[in-house]
Design an enzyme around this catalytic site. Structure first.
Site, PDB file in Angstrom:
ATOM      1  N   GLU A 162      -2.574   7.820   7.535  1.00 26.20           N
ATOM      2  CA  GLU A 162      -3.305   8.731   6.633  1.00 26.20           C
ATOM      3  C   GLU A 162      -4.231   9.617   7.453  1.00 26.20           C
ATOM      4  O   GLU A 162      -4.682   9.210   8.531  1.00 26.20           O
ATOM      5  CB  GLU A 162      -4.203   7.930   5.676  1.00 26.20           C
ATOM      6  CG  GLU A 162      -3.490   7.215   4.570  1.00 26.20           C
ATOM      7  CD  GLU A 162      -4.465   6.433   3.676  1.00 26.20           C
ATOM      8  OE1 GLU A 162      -5.698   6.522   3.881  1.00 26.20           O
ATOM      9  OE2 GLU A 162      -3.974   5.745   2.775  1.00 26.20           O
ATOM     10  N   ARG A 201      -8.265  -7.794  -9.698  1.00 24.11           N
ATOM     11  CA  ARG A 201      -9.017  -9.020  -9.985  1.00 24.11           C
ATOM     12  C   ARG A 201     -10.384  -8.652 -10.524  1.00 24.11           C
ATOM     13  O   ARG A 201     -10.780  -7.495 -10.485  1.00 24.11           O
ATOM     14  CB  ARG A 201      -9.216  -9.788  -8.675  1.00 24.11           C
ATOM     15  CG  ARG A 201      -9.978  -8.920  -7.650  1.00 24.11           C
ATOM     16  CD  ARG A 201     -10.457  -9.670  -6.431  1.00 24.11           C
ATOM     17  NE  ARG A 201     -11.410  -8.874  -5.671  1.00 24.11           N
ATOM     18  CZ  ARG A 201     -11.100  -8.061  -4.669  1.00 24.11           C
ATOM     19  NH1 ARG A 201      -9.845  -7.922  -4.304  1.00 24.11           N
ATOM     20  NH2 ARG A 201     -12.041  -7.375  -4.052  1.00 24.11           N
ATOM     21  N   LYS A 208       0.805  -1.225   0.000  1.00 21.00           N
ATOM     22  CA  LYS A 208       0.000   0.000   0.000  1.00 21.00           C
ATOM     23  C   LYS A 208       0.837   1.274   0.000  1.00 21.00           C
ATOM     24  O   LYS A 208       0.407   2.282  -0.562  1.00 21.00           O
ATOM     25  CB  LYS A 208      -0.970  -0.003   1.193  1.00 21.00           C
ATOM     26  CG  LYS A 208      -1.876  -1.237   1.251  1.00 21.00           C
ATOM     27  CD  LYS A 208      -2.679  -1.461  -0.025  1.00 21.00           C
ATOM     28  CE  LYS A 208      -3.251  -2.867  -0.075  1.00 21.00           C
ATOM     29  NZ  LYS A 208      -3.945  -3.216  -1.320  1.00 21.00           N
ATOM     30  N   HIS A 248     -16.601  -4.179   6.475  1.00 19.44           N
ATOM     31  CA  HIS A 248     -15.866  -4.347   5.221  1.00 19.44           C
ATOM     32  C   HIS A 248     -16.448  -5.423   4.320  1.00 19.44           C
ATOM     33  O   HIS A 248     -15.832  -5.804   3.328  1.00 19.44           O
ATOM     34  CB  HIS A 248     -14.375  -4.600   5.476  1.00 19.44           C
ATOM     35  CG  HIS A 248     -13.777  -3.588   6.407  1.00 19.44           C
ATOM     36  ND1 HIS A 248     -13.635  -2.267   6.063  1.00 19.44           N
ATOM     37  CD2 HIS A 248     -13.353  -3.676   7.689  1.00 19.44           C
ATOM     38  CE1 HIS A 248     -13.135  -1.597   7.085  1.00 19.44           C
ATOM     39  NE2 HIS A 248     -12.958  -2.430   8.085  1.00 19.44           N
TER      40      HIS A 248
END
Ligand code: MV4
Length: 497
Positions: free
Chosen positions: A199, A290, A115, A233
């Site tokens: 972040e 994907r 990331k 999530h």
């Protein structure tokens, strides 16, 4: 490419079998001991048993999958989603075995999987990222000084992460050391890498993702999907387009997604995830390298077949998407039907699907990996099927989804069907007033049904009515096939025969 091995199971494996057949390609299914009788196995031209039910010894075993490809004479591998789909090492192993990998280059998977590397690449490509660190943070002092410069609250994330694992919110200096430690240890446990970064925390955003498609010549975007209706999530409902995205914003987010894909040499189908803040600003989160669960909503509003395009691109052909500006047509919504009980905190349920009547009719698509007689276990993901509708506008799509949810009859395991019924009738949802915290604020949508026994009896009555209509109630006929046996079983249970 003549014979594709599908390294997956359930609805996506069946979806890929069908795309292969439409492209004139043979499909090889793989199956664990738990999936011997699954629809994807029967639909394929060949099927290879790869091991016991436990995924680690079957669908997650690179060695067994490559061996199955060799034994079946497959010349390509499609990974589907989940399992090994975003494992760069699997993509590389497929290449090295001389087979075609139906997915992006392994280097693109690896770049997006790290990331902080992805953030550096995106920044270099002019893709907006959330203010924060572009390299792992070591020590509370470094964390505090960075957080002060971007402003609290901040979020600590795993560098090897994704999907929400290893994230910690930090409100001020005092919480930094503990959050860094907790995130690092969760990251080490989940991903084998303790690196974390920071972040700025974006409050109450929407989760919007952009579909991209790239062949050797062109990289295009196919608009957005609205994915804010999620719980821990796990997405429950997706739609395309999004009420929050104007044509002008779509072009800006689309251009950012195309730049993101180009920055890592992307090929095939991929998705850029963004947070869309209330003020209209948007930030790249991560790229999913994907085909995704929710790809059908994009297919329905753009008139493309994303899995066939994956096959074409992997064969070195050009994608069959028109040149020039593309625009979504109408509205599509997808409800994930999972074997989870909304009334008990979405706990996974197991059991035997005694009867399944799929919805149908105009504008309805039912992508399922199960049927009457299927066994639902805890070995695999709880998603049983996707119910997808298309209609000319959003109101009509919601109305069509309500109709399809009424047609769906599934007896034997608890599912998310009652939750979806309530959501589709909810005024806030219907106004499009949602963000990623919507379901947290609305536990009423998952509350127990007034009379669950009544709901089940209605479902069973539908099953029996159909059994009767087909003349399958006589023991002789009922014993003839699997479906008949299931009906007989339901009837016995209900004391109706
Ligand atoms: C965030 C965020 C707020 N601010 N990053 C969660 C999963 C991972 N892909 C990124 N996630 C988030 N990152 C900043 N800077 C909120 C989330 C988040 C979230 C994002 C998308 C969909 C659902 C979510 C649920 C909770 C938190």
């Amino acid at each position: 490419m003549k014979r594709v091995l599908i390294a997956n199971r359930g609805e996506i494996a069946l979806r890929i079998v069908r795309a292969c057949h439409e492209e004139g390609i043979e499909a090889v299914a793989v199956y664990s001991s738990a999936d011997r009788l699954s629809p994807h196995v029967r639909a394929a031209d060949l099927a290879v048993h790869i091991g016991p039910a436990a995924p680690g010894e079957s669908y997650l075993s690179i060695e067994r999958l490559l061996d199955a490809a060799r034994r079946s004479g497959a010349d390509a591998i499609h990974p589907g989603y989940g399992f090994l789909a975003e494992r760069a090492a699997f993509a590389r192993a497929v290449d090295e075995a001389g087979l075609t990998w139906i997915g992006p280059p392994h280097a693109a998977i690896a770049a997006m999987g790290d990331k902080t590397e992805a953030r550096r690449r995106m920044e270099g490509a002019g893709v907006p990222i959330v203010p924060g660190a572009n390299a792992p943070i070591t020590g509370a002092d470094a964390g505090v000084s960075l957080a002060r410069s971007i402003g609290y609250p901040v979020i600590v994330k795993a560098a090897a992460g994704g999907g929400g694992k290893g994230m910690r919110l930090v409100a001020g200096d005092a919480g930094m050391a503990a959050a860094l430690e907790a995130a690092a240890s969760e990251a080490a446990r989940s991903f084998g890498d303790p690196s974390v970064y920071i972040e700025k925390f974006i409050e109450r955003p929407r989760h919007i993702e952009i579909q991209v498609l790239a062949d050797a010549e062109r990289t295009v975007h196919l608009g957005e999907r609205e994915c804010s209706i999620q719980r821990r999530h796990q997405k429950l409902v997706e739609e395309a387009p999004s009420l929050a995205v104007s044509p002008e914003l779509r072009e800006r987010m689309g251009a950012a997604a195309v730049a993101a894909a180009a920055a890592v040499g992307y090929r095939g189908a991929g998705t850029c995830e963004f947070l869309l803040a209330a003020d209209g600003s948007f930030y790249f989160l991560e790229m999913n390298t994907r085909i995704q669960v929710e790809h059908p909503v994009t297919e329905l509003v753009y008139g493309v077949d994303l899995v066939r395009e994956q096959l074409r691109i992997a064969r070195g052909e050009r994608m069959r998407v028109a040149e020039g500006p593309l625009a979504p047509r109408g509205w599509a919504i997808e409800c994930r039907i999972t074997s989870e009980d909304p009334a008990s905190g979405f706990l996974p349920t197991t059991g035997h699907i005694e009867y399944l009547r799929a919805p149908g009719g105009p504008g309805v698509r039912w992508d399922a990996g199960v049927e009457t007689g299927s066994e639902v276990t805890l070995f695999y993901d709880s998603m049983l099927a996707k119910l997808i509708v298309w209609a000319p506008d959003r109101d009509a799509a919601i109305g069509r989804m309500q109709r399809a949810l009424e047609e769906l009859v599934l007896v034997g395991v608890s599912t998310t069907q009652p939750f979806h019924r309530r959501l589709m009738a909810d005024p806030d949802y219907r106004r499009g007033d949602v963000d990623i915290q919507f379901l947290e604020r609305r536990p009423d949508l998952s509350a127990p049904e007034a009379d669950p026994a009544l709901a089940e009896r209605i479902a069973i009555a539908a099953a029996l009515a159909e059994a009767g209509a087909r003349g399958l109630r006589t023991p002789a006929r009922a014993g003839e096939d699997r479906v008949g046996r299931e009906w007989a079983r339901v009837a016995r249970r209900e004391g109706l025969r």
